[in-house]
Every structure is written in structure tokens, then in C-alpha cells.
Write a protein that holds these residues in place. Sequence first.
Motif, PDB file in Angstrom:
ATOM      1  N   GLU A  32       0.846  -1.196   0.000  1.00  0.00           N
ATOM      2  CA  GLU A  32       0.000   0.000   0.000  1.00  0.00           C
ATOM      3  C   GLU A  32       0.876   1.237   0.000  1.00  0.00           C
ATOM      4  O   GLU A  32       1.861   1.309   0.711  1.00  0.00           O
ATOM      5  N   ARG A  33       0.474   2.214  -0.819  1.00  0.00           N
ATOM      6  CA  ARG A  33       1.168   3.492  -0.812  1.00  0.00           C
ATOM      7  C   ARG A  33       0.122   4.591  -0.788  1.00  0.00           C
ATOM      8  O   ARG A  33      -1.010   4.395  -1.204  1.00  0.00           O
ATOM      9  N   ARG A  34       0.507   5.743  -0.274  1.00  0.00           N
ATOM     10  CA  ARG A  34      -0.408   6.864  -0.183  1.00  0.00           C
ATOM     11  C   ARG A  34       0.016   7.907  -1.209  1.00  0.00           C
ATOM     12  O   ARG A  34       1.174   8.290  -1.266  1.00  0.00           O
ATOM     13  N   HIS A  37      -4.671  12.362  -4.950  1.00  0.00           N
ATOM     14  CA  HIS A  37      -5.610  12.150  -6.058  1.00  0.00           C
ATOM     15  C   HIS A  37      -5.290  13.153  -7.156  1.00  0.00           C
ATOM     16  O   HIS A  37      -4.974  14.317  -6.884  1.00  0.00           O
ATOM     17  N   ARG A  46      -3.398   3.688  -2.321  1.00  0.00           N
ATOM     18  CA  ARG A  46      -3.345   2.861  -3.525  1.00  0.00           C
ATOM     19  C   ARG A  46      -2.650   1.566  -3.149  1.00  0.00           C
ATOM     20  O   ARG A  46      -1.677   1.572  -2.394  1.00  0.00           O
ATOM     21  N   SER A  47      -3.150   0.450  -3.673  1.00  0.00           N
ATOM     22  CA  SER A  47      -2.539  -0.829  -3.327  1.00  0.00           C
ATOM     23  C   SER A  47      -2.304  -1.670  -4.570  1.00  0.00           C
ATOM     24  O   SER A  47      -2.973  -1.496  -5.592  1.00  0.00           O
ATOM     25  N   ARG A  48      -1.334  -2.573  -4.463  1.00  0.00           N
ATOM     26  CA  ARG A  48      -1.014  -3.483  -5.548  1.00  0.00           C
ATOM     27  C   ARG A  48      -0.469  -4.769  -4.946  1.00  0.00           C
ATOM     28  O   ARG A  48       0.230  -4.743  -3.935  1.00  0.00           O
TER      29      ARG A  48
END
Length: 91
Positions: A32-34, A37, A46-48
Motif C-alpha cells: 500500500e502506498r499513499r 488524487h 493505492r494498493s497493488r
Amino acid sequence: MSEAQQATKNTRTLIGKIVSDKRAKTVTVLVERRAAHELYGKIVARSRKYHAHDEKGEYHMGDMVEIAETRPLSKTKAWVVTRLVEKARLV
């Protein structure tokens, strides 16, 4: 400084939580990263998910681990777990 030392310095590393350890020698890591927008500027998470190689099967669900980019090991796996950051808490 030799080329081997230079190459290891420039590898990308990420820290994430293991969300699956069901496959042999592979764990799924959620990173997860912040980020802001694009339009509104609000900070959103945002996650991957990445598939990472775990040779000995020593990491389990809930563990926070560091993964490093490596050569492709399979169709979907091009990361390897380098170290345990935090062990999963038992509830």
C-alpha cells in the motif's frame, strides 16, 4: 566498486503485508502506498499485489516483509522476499 555491488544497490525494494501463502515457494504481498488524487488532491491509499519468491516457506499470512525486484522467476513472479520486517500478531 564492482558491477555486482552497483547492481544490488539499485534494486527496487518494497514493504508490504503477506495476504496469501497457499502456493509452494510463493507468497502474495499487498503493498500500500499513499498518493495524492490527480484531480482533487486528497491523499488516497493505492494498493497493488506482487507475487514474491519464498524458497523455504518461512513467511506466513499477516507478516510484514520486504521484497526486492529480481529476474523473472515465472510468468507472474519477479520479486523475492529479502527480510521479515514484522511478524504477524496472534489474536
